[in-house]
Design an enzyme around this catalytic site. Sequence first.
Site, short mmCIF file in Angstrom:
data_model
loop_
_atom_site.label_atom_id
_atom_site.label_comp_id
_atom_site.label_asym_id
_atom_site.label_seq_id
_atom_site.Cartn_x
_atom_site.Cartn_y
_atom_site.Cartn_z
N GLU A 1 0.87 -1.18 0.00
CA GLU A 1 0.00 0.00 0.00
C GLU A 1 0.90 1.23 0.00
OE1 GLU A 1 -2.48 -0.21 3.43
OE2 GLU A 1 -3.56 -2.00 2.74
N ASP B 1 -5.67 8.99 10.17
CA ASP B 1 -4.28 8.58 10.41
C ASP B 1 -3.78 9.02 11.77
OD1 ASP B 1 -4.05 7.40 7.90
OD2 ASP B 1 -3.55 9.32 6.96
N TYR C 1 -10.49 -4.93 3.81
CA TYR C 1 -9.55 -4.46 4.82
C TYR C 1 -10.32 -4.28 6.13
CZ TYR C 1 -5.70 -1.51 6.69
OH TYR C 1 -4.68 -0.98 7.43
#
Length: 275
Positions: free
Chosen positions: A50, A61, A176
Site C-alpha cells: 500500500e 491517520d 480491509y
Amino acid sequence: MTTRIERRFADLKAKGRPALVTFIMAGDPNGDTTLAVLKGLPAAGADLIELGMPFSDPMADGPAIQRAGLRALEAGETLARTLDTVRAFRESDAQTPIILMGYFNPVYIYGVERFVADAKAAGVDGLIVVDLPPEMDSELCLPAIEGGLNFVRLATPTTDEKRLPAVLKNTSGFVYYVSVNGITGAAAPDTTAVAAAVERIKAKTALPVCVGFGVRTAEQARAIGRHADGVVVGSALVAAMEGAAERGTDAVVEAVCGLVRELAEGLADLKLAAA
C-alpha cells in the site's frame, strides 16, 4: 481478467499462507527514498504494497502517518509524482501488487477519469479511499472498477450486520478489516475479537480479509495471521522510516526492510485457518 491482487491472493491461498501487506507514504522523506524502499520491500517479504497518497487533512491517520504525509508534502510530493514512482517501480517489478491508499480530495482535484486511466497505466492495481462510503460509489469506486482497478473497502468493529452488505457490495481485491476503532497505530488489536470479526465477514464474502491498524511486531502479525488472509502493517514501518531518515536513504531502506523481514518470518510457516 484477473488483477495482480487477485492473482497474488490465489497464489498465497494455494500455499496456505497469509499475506503480508505493507504500507509506506509516497514521498516520505523524499521521492528517491520512497522508490528505493519500494524496490526493497518484495525481496524483504512484502506480498502486497500500500502506497499512501499524502493529504493535508488525514483524519483517519495516527501521528506517525500524519507526520509522514506532512514530510512528503513539504518535499513537494504530488499525486502525479506518486504515479511516477509506481511507474518507476514497475520497470523492475511486474508482479507485486500496488494499492494506493488515501483520501478522495487529491483524486477529485486530479480528475477522477484522468486519475483512473493514469493510475492503471502507471501500474497501480487497487485503491483504498478511506473517506468514500458506499453511498458515494459513483464518485470513484465504480469508475475505478470499470477502469480495471480493484476497490478495497474498509470494515470496522462498528460495521454491523445491517451495514456489512453495503460495504461488501462493490468491494474487490480484498476486504480491509480495521481491527481497532480510531486512528491508525493507536492501539494493539484484540486477537480474539479480530478472529470473530474475520469469521463474520468471511461468512458474507469470498474475498480475502486482511487485518490492519495496530500491528507492529512479528508476534502480533503471527497472532492475527492465524485467522486472517492477510496482515497489514503501516505505522510501524513509517516510524522506522522516520527514525532512520537523518542517516540517509540506505539506512531507511535497511530499517524498513529489516522490520519487514522480521514480520515475514513470523508468517512464513503459518498456515491459513481455512487452508
